[in-house]
Design a protein around this motif. Structure first.
Motif, PDB file in Angstrom:
ATOM      1  N   ARG A 201      -1.335  -5.149   8.899  1.00 47.98           N
ATOM      2  CA  ARG A 201      -1.253  -5.453   7.472  1.00 47.98           C
ATOM      3  C   ARG A 201      -2.022  -6.723   7.168  1.00 47.98           C
ATOM      4  NH1 ARG A 201       4.556  -4.748   4.620  1.00 47.98           N
ATOM      5  NH2 ARG A 201       3.974  -4.833   2.441  1.00 47.98           N
ATOM      6  N   SER A 202      -2.798  -6.697   6.099  1.00 45.84           N
ATOM      7  CA  SER A 202      -3.526  -7.869   5.625  1.00 45.84           C
ATOM      8  C   SER A 202      -3.504  -7.820   4.106  1.00 45.84           C
ATOM      9  CB  SER A 202      -4.970  -7.853   6.135  1.00 45.84           C
ATOM     10  OG  SER A 202      -5.713  -6.818   5.507  1.00 45.84           O
ATOM     11  N   SER A 203      -4.187  -8.754   3.464  1.00 52.03           N
ATOM     12  CA  SER A 203      -4.243  -8.728   2.004  1.00 52.03           C
ATOM     13  C   SER A 203      -5.115  -7.584   1.505  1.00 52.03           C
ATOM     14  CB  SER A 203      -4.796 -10.055   1.481  1.00 52.03           C
ATOM     15  OG  SER A 203      -6.107 -10.275   1.979  1.00 52.03           O
ATOM     16  N   ALA A 204      -5.938  -7.011   2.377  1.00 52.64           N
ATOM     17  CA  ALA A 204      -6.883  -5.969   1.964  1.00 52.64           C
ATOM     18  C   ALA A 204      -6.410  -4.559   2.274  1.00 52.64           C
ATOM     19  CB  ALA A 204      -8.244  -6.200   2.627  1.00 52.64           C
ATOM     20  N   ALA A 205      -5.566  -4.405   3.291  1.00 58.11           N
ATOM     21  CA  ALA A 205      -5.192  -3.052   3.704  1.00 58.11           C
ATOM     22  C   ALA A 205      -3.941  -3.086   4.561  1.00 58.11           C
ATOM     23  CB  ALA A 205      -6.337  -2.404   4.480  1.00 58.11           C
ATOM     24  N   ALA A 206      -3.319  -1.912   4.690  1.00 54.88           N
ATOM     25  CA  ALA A 206      -2.181  -1.731   5.581  1.00 54.88           C
ATOM     26  C   ALA A 206      -2.359  -0.410   6.316  1.00 54.88           C
ATOM     27  CB  ALA A 206      -0.864  -1.738   4.807  1.00 54.88           C
ATOM     28  N   ARG A 207      -1.995  -0.418   7.589  1.00 53.91           N
ATOM     29  CA  ARG A 207      -2.097   0.789   8.413  1.00 53.91           C
ATOM     30  C   ARG A 207      -0.693   1.129   8.894  1.00 53.91           C
ATOM     31  NH1 ARG A 207      -3.305   1.486  13.948  1.00 53.91           N
ATOM     32  NH2 ARG A 207      -3.602  -0.778  14.155  1.00 53.91           N
ATOM     33  N   LEU A 208      -0.262   2.356   8.626  1.00 57.07           N
ATOM     34  CA  LEU A 208       1.089   2.777   8.955  1.00 57.07           C
ATOM     35  C   LEU A 208       1.057   4.057   9.768  1.00 57.07           C
ATOM     36  CD1 LEU A 208       1.030   1.842   5.651  1.00 57.07           C
ATOM     37  CD2 LEU A 208       3.482   1.823   6.110  1.00 57.07           C
ATOM     38  N   GLY A 209       2.087   4.247  10.592  1.00 60.76           N
ATOM     39  CA  GLY A 209       2.152   5.464  11.388  1.00 60.76           C
ATOM     40  C   GLY A 209       3.438   5.540  12.162  1.00 60.76           C
ATOM     41  N   THR A 210       3.393   6.278  13.265  1.00 63.86           N
ATOM     42  CA  THR A 210       4.554   6.419  14.122  1.00 63.86           C
ATOM     43  C   THR A 210       4.082   6.649  15.543  1.00 63.86           C
ATOM     44  OG1 THR A 210       6.640   7.620  14.458  1.00 63.86           O
ATOM     45  CG2 THR A 210       4.762   8.912  13.706  1.00 63.86           C
ATOM     46  N   SER A 211       4.843   6.172  16.493  1.00 63.20           N
ATOM     47  CA  SER A 211       4.536   6.275  17.927  1.00 63.20           C
ATOM     48  C   SER A 211       3.107   5.853  18.242  1.00 63.20           C
ATOM     49  CB  SER A 211       4.796   7.708  18.436  1.00 63.20           C
ATOM     50  OG  SER A 211       3.937   8.648  17.796  1.00 63.20           O
ATOM     51  N   GLY A 212       2.634   4.824  17.541  1.00 61.31           N
ATOM     52  CA  GLY A 212       1.301   4.292  17.802  1.00 61.31           C
ATOM     53  C   GLY A 212       0.169   5.087  17.190  1.00 61.31           C
ATOM     54  N   ILE A 213       0.472   6.124  16.433  1.00 62.08           N
ATOM     55  CA  ILE A 213      -0.547   6.979  15.817  1.00 62.08           C
ATOM     56  C   ILE A 213      -0.624   6.674  14.329  1.00 62.08           C
ATOM     57  CG2 ILE A 213      -1.187   9.361  15.275  1.00 62.08           C
ATOM     58  CD1 ILE A 213       0.194  10.182  17.878  1.00 62.08           C
ATOM     59  N   THR A 214      -1.819   6.347  13.845  1.00 63.28           N
ATOM     60  CA  THR A 214      -1.996   6.055  12.425  1.00 63.28           C
ATOM     61  C   THR A 214      -1.945   7.340  11.613  1.00 63.28           C
ATOM     62  OG1 THR A 214      -3.392   4.145  12.945  1.00 63.28           O
ATOM     63  CG2 THR A 214      -3.538   5.039  10.711  1.00 63.28           C
ATOM     64  N   LEU A 215      -1.092   7.353  10.602  1.00 63.30           N
ATOM     65  CA  LEU A 215      -0.997   8.492   9.686  1.00 63.30           C
ATOM     66  C   LEU A 215      -1.487   8.140   8.286  1.00 63.30           C
ATOM     67  CD1 LEU A 215       2.511   9.954  10.628  1.00 63.30           C
ATOM     68  CD2 LEU A 215       0.260  10.603  11.527  1.00 63.30           C
ATOM     69  N   LEU A 216      -1.347   6.873   7.905  1.00 62.69           N
ATOM     70  CA  LEU A 216      -1.639   6.475   6.536  1.00 62.69           C
ATOM     71  C   LEU A 216      -2.285   5.094   6.522  1.00 62.69           C
ATOM     72  CD1 LEU A 216      -1.176   7.044   3.426  1.00 62.69           C
ATOM     73  CD2 LEU A 216       0.981   5.786   3.689  1.00 62.69           C
ATOM     74  N   VAL A 217      -3.387   4.978   5.770  1.00 63.06           N
ATOM     75  CA  VAL A 217      -4.017   3.692   5.523  1.00 63.06           C
ATOM     76  C   VAL A 217      -4.013   3.450   4.020  1.00 63.06           C
ATOM     77  CG1 VAL A 217      -6.150   2.347   5.629  1.00 63.06           C
ATOM     78  CG2 VAL A 217      -5.454   3.730   7.588  1.00 63.06           C
ATOM     79  N   LEU A 218      -3.607   2.269   3.615  1.00 62.85           N
ATOM     80  CA  LEU A 218      -3.586   1.881   2.207  1.00 62.85           C
ATOM     81  C   LEU A 218      -4.631   0.793   1.987  1.00 62.85           C
ATOM     82  CD1 LEU A 218       0.292   1.629   1.791  1.00 62.85           C
ATOM     83  CD2 LEU A 218      -1.165   3.581   1.211  1.00 62.85           C
ATOM     84  N   GLU A 219      -5.526   1.015   1.033  1.00 62.21           N
ATOM     85  CA  GLU A 219      -6.549   0.041   0.704  1.00 62.21           C
ATOM     86  C   GLU A 219      -6.183  -0.642  -0.606  1.00 62.21           C
ATOM     87  OE1 GLU A 219     -10.136   2.291   0.426  1.00 62.21           O
ATOM     88  OE2 GLU A 219     -10.435   2.389   2.605  1.00 62.21           O
TER      89      GLU A 219
END
Length: 321
Positions: free
Chosen positions: A76-94
């Motif tokens: 997570r930063s001011s520009a984006a967030a990366r979310l997922g489960t078990s170490g696998i990215t499912l969703l990126v928010l810009e």
């Protein structure tokens, strides 16, 4: 919290007074006329990988997917967030704080569908949603799956669902039978303890089972996603089409219910930026690239695949996992 109370609570959260009303809301979500697990979805030659959304309020939306869906915030930063489960990215928010909210009549995202590994996981999540008074927009039994619908804080549609075993799916002449029937909430909730919510985070096996898009013209969308991308039709009805890889009920839904005649999307607005279709075999990625080129689709080379753009400007990345 008893099962009956949970059912009433869920109906209230869905703005309904009966299961029939909740099913009607889900029918509107899937366009159905009134009156298995993710291991199968992930075994297909091509499947949905991840989704990237443009959002105005990054913290608010990221917190929602963390607290409501149970995704882990991996970065997570001011520009984006990366979310997922078990170490696998499912969703990126810009983060796009100056963006306008994309209209529901525009082409773009209809919903992102999070597929639970088991029916019990769906039951556990439903108790979690009720205990946190999460606003729902409908729930229903689709024969191939059981689904709950809701929206994130900026109106991006979400489906949370569990598949029935593929042996129970009914196929006829290449079309799979689906419906929007009342969800049997007491039967679903009998799988878990409704008095003690125990859904702390998304299960490790959660994946994005399918994407559902708003498009401007159904025939044009089918030409692109079937003719060029190579997904196979599994059902067509009521201004909507469903396609998949490997006889999954659908990895992609498309509709014109609100967006008939929509023009090119505006990248300065919120909403879906891109989603990926992933393949385990490099030769499949190469074959998909060749198929797209022969169809005249302009491609952008990526380190692990290619990016194409659909007729309304939604970007699709075809990647090797």
């Amino acid at each position: 919290m008893t099962i009956d109370l949970t059912r009433r609570t869920l109906l209230q959260l869905a703005g309904a007074t009966s299961l029939a009303m909740a099913a009607a809301a889900a029918a509107r979500a899937e366009g159905t006329p009134q009156g298995g697990g993710p291991t199968f979805a992930s075994r297909t030659p091509m499947r949905v990988g991840m989704v990237t959304l443009r959002v105005k309020n990054l913290d608010n939306v990221a917190d929602y997917y963390r607290d409501v869906i149970g995704l882990t915030v991996m970065e997570r930063s001011s520009a984006a967030a990366r979310l997922g489960t078990s170490g696998i990215t499912l969703l990126v928010l810009e983060a796009r704080p100056d963006a306008a909210i994309e209209s529901r009549s525009a082409a773009g995202l209809y919903h992102t569908a999070f597929l639970m590994p088991t029916r019990k996981d769906l039951a556990r999540w439903l108790v979690h949603a009720a205990s946190h008074r999460v606003k729902l927009s409908g729930f229903a039994d689709h024969l191939v799956s059981e689904s709950v619908y809701l929206d994130d804080p900026e109106g991006n549609g979400i489906e949370v669902y569990a598949d029935r075993d593929p042996s129970q799916w009914q196929w006829s002449e290449g079309s799979v039978k689906m419906a929007t029937d009342e969800l049997n909430i007491p039967d679903l909730l009998s799988l878990t303890n409704t008095r003690v919510p125990d859904y702390a985070k998304a299960p490790d096996g959660m994946r994005i089972g399918h994407m559902h898009l708003r498009v401007g013209d159904l025939a044009q969308a089918e030409s692109f996603y079937h003719g060029s991308v190579g997904l196979d039709p599994t059902r067509r009805r009521n201004g909507a089409a469903f396609l998949s890889s490997g006889r999954y009920h659908h990895h992609l839904g498309m509709n014109v219910w609100q967006s008939q005649g929509a023009g090119p999307r505006d990248d300065s607005m919120t909403g879906l930026a891109w989603f990926s279709l992933v393949m385990a075999k490099p030769e499949l990625v190469a074959a998909q690239e060749e198929r797209l080129r022969k169809s005249g689709v302009k491609l952008t080379a990526l380190a692990d695949g290619v990016e194409a753009v659909d007729p309304w400007g939604t970007r699709i990345r075809l990647l090797k996992v």
